[in-house]
Every structure is written in C-alpha cells, then in structure tokens.
Design a protein around this motif. Structure first.
Motif, PDB file in Angstrom:
ATOM      1  N   GLN A   1       0.834  -1.191   0.000  1.00 48.17           N
ATOM      2  CA  GLN A   1       0.000   0.000   0.000  1.00 48.17           C
ATOM      3  C   GLN A   1       0.871   1.243   0.000  1.00 48.17           C
ATOM      4  O   GLN A   1       1.911   1.280   0.660  1.00 48.17           O
ATOM      5  CB  GLN A   1      -0.904   0.051   1.228  1.00 48.17           C
TER       6      GLN A   1
ATOM      7  N   LEU B   1      -4.928   6.328  -1.917  1.00 48.96           N
ATOM      8  CA  LEU B   1      -4.309   5.127  -1.364  1.00 48.96           C
ATOM      9  C   LEU B   1      -4.415   4.030  -2.419  1.00 48.96           C
ATOM     10  O   LEU B   1      -5.509   3.674  -2.855  1.00 48.96           O
ATOM     11  CB  LEU B   1      -5.011   4.687  -0.073  1.00 48.96           C
TER      12      LEU B   1
ATOM     13  N   SER C   1      -3.685   0.140  -3.210  1.00 47.08           N
ATOM     14  CA  SER C   1      -3.460  -1.158  -2.572  1.00 47.08           C
ATOM     15  C   SER C   1      -3.283  -2.205  -3.657  1.00 47.08           C
ATOM     16  O   SER C   1      -4.103  -2.309  -4.565  1.00 47.08           O
ATOM     17  CB  SER C   1      -4.649  -1.544  -1.695  1.00 47.08           C
TER      18      SER C   1
ATOM     19  N   GLN D   1      -7.658   1.402  -5.926  1.00 45.00           N
ATOM     20  CA  GLN D   1      -7.401   2.705  -5.334  1.00 45.00           C
ATOM     21  C   GLN D   1      -8.639   3.170  -4.587  1.00 45.00           C
ATOM     22  O   GLN D   1      -9.763   2.878  -5.003  1.00 45.00           O
ATOM     23  CB  GLN D   1      -7.062   3.736  -6.406  1.00 45.00           C
TER      24      GLN D   1
ATOM     25  N   THR E   1      -6.701  -6.001   6.358  1.00 38.55           N
ATOM     26  CA  THR E   1      -6.581  -4.714   7.043  1.00 38.55           C
ATOM     27  C   THR E   1      -7.284  -4.707   8.390  1.00 38.55           C
ATOM     28  O   THR E   1      -6.906  -3.946   9.265  1.00 38.55           O
ATOM     29  CB  THR E   1      -7.101  -3.563   6.167  1.00 38.55           C
TER      30      THR E   1
END
Length: 177
Positions: A65, A135, A137, A149, A168
């Motif tokens: 990430q 972000l 991933s 994203q 997560t």
C-alpha cells in the motif's frame, strides 16, 4: 514539441521498479522463516527487514500500500499458515509479526482459492490507476497482481476486496489513507 508521459502510468511503473529493486536486494539478506504466535513490533531498521516478493505461492498473499506517489510503502506478507509480517503498516516505521486467528486463516485460504480471483487481476481487468494522491493497494496472489485505489467511482473487486478487508482488519495495515 515533446509529448508528456501519461501521469497515470507513473505510479504502477514506480511500484514495479521499487518491488523489483527491494526483492532483488532481499535475496542476499534472508531471515530464517518462523511462525511467531504473537505480535512482536520491532523498529524497521533493527535487522528485521521484510522481503517484498515478486511472486507468491498458492495460499500466500502480499499486500503493498502507498498513499500518493511520495508516501511510504506499507508491506504485509501472509503465509499459508496465517503467519504474517508487516513493515510500516501503521505508517510508523515499525515491523510487526503475528498470526491470523484460525477462522481468519481458513477464510483467507477459501478466498485465495476462489476461481473468480483470476478475473480480478490487473491483467484480466486491464486495470490502470486513475487517481492522484489516493491510497493504492496491490494484492500479490498466486493468480496475479490485483490493484485498487480508494478514489470516487472506483468499484472494488468482490473477492480481492474481501481479502483486502480481511487483511486490514486483522493486522495493523489500514484500508484508508
């Protein structure tokens, strides 16, 4: 007049170069494999360096990430038995280790074996990153790389999205930026 490169291609290219560079260096600095039962944080620079694989075996998964183009790279690797190692997952420069609960390990194995996962790879979807400073991933599975994203309008892949959520929630990795 020179044409400018497409900025949306920059992040995937940089990620691939970074993964290749780190994986190449890690071939010379391997740690013996173990299966620790508890989370044991250690400073990232204290000799416990996480290998960033370019491929994984069936039943294993790695999560990479990065928030934006300049953010730190968070890396999480989970082995078939549920043992995980995470470098900078909380953005604090700490490497953590642990083991998933047995029911989560079993659920992860079911998801990784799901045939639908093959249709969610970047190659199958012809995926391209579209957001800046989002972000990003990337799940590295035995079926291939699956990138997503956190940006408006992007749909999560069903199986890979569930794997990302499981990882997560069960480790220090974060799903949001």
């Amino acid at each position: 007049m020179l044409r400018r490169a497409h900025p949306r291609l920059l992040l995937p290219v940089l990620a691939i170069v970074l993964i290749g560079a780190v994986a190449g260096c890690s071939l010379f600095d391997r740690e013996p494999r173990g299966t620790p039962a508890t989370q044991a944080p250690a400073p990232a620079g204290a000799g416990a360096q996480l290998e960033i694989p370019t491929t994984v075996a069936a039943g294993e998964v790695s999560l990479l990430q990065r928030l934006g183009a300049d953010g730190p790279l968070r890396t999480l690797s989970v082995e078939r038995d549920g043992a995980w190692q995470c470098a900078d997952c909380a953005g604090d420069g700490v490497t953590s280790r642990g083991t998933l609960a047995p029911e989560l390990t079993e659920r992860l194995q079911v998801l990784l074996a799901d045939p639908a996962l093959a249709n969610e790879t970047d190659q199958a979807r012809r995926y391209r990153t579209t957001c800046i400073d989002a972000l990003t991933s990337s799940l590295l599975t035995s079926t291939g790389l699956i990138t997503s994203q956190d940006c408006p309008g992007e749909e999560r892949t069903p199986v890979a999205g569930e794997i990302l959520l499981l990882l997560t929630q069960a480790t220090p990795a974060e799903v949001k930026g």
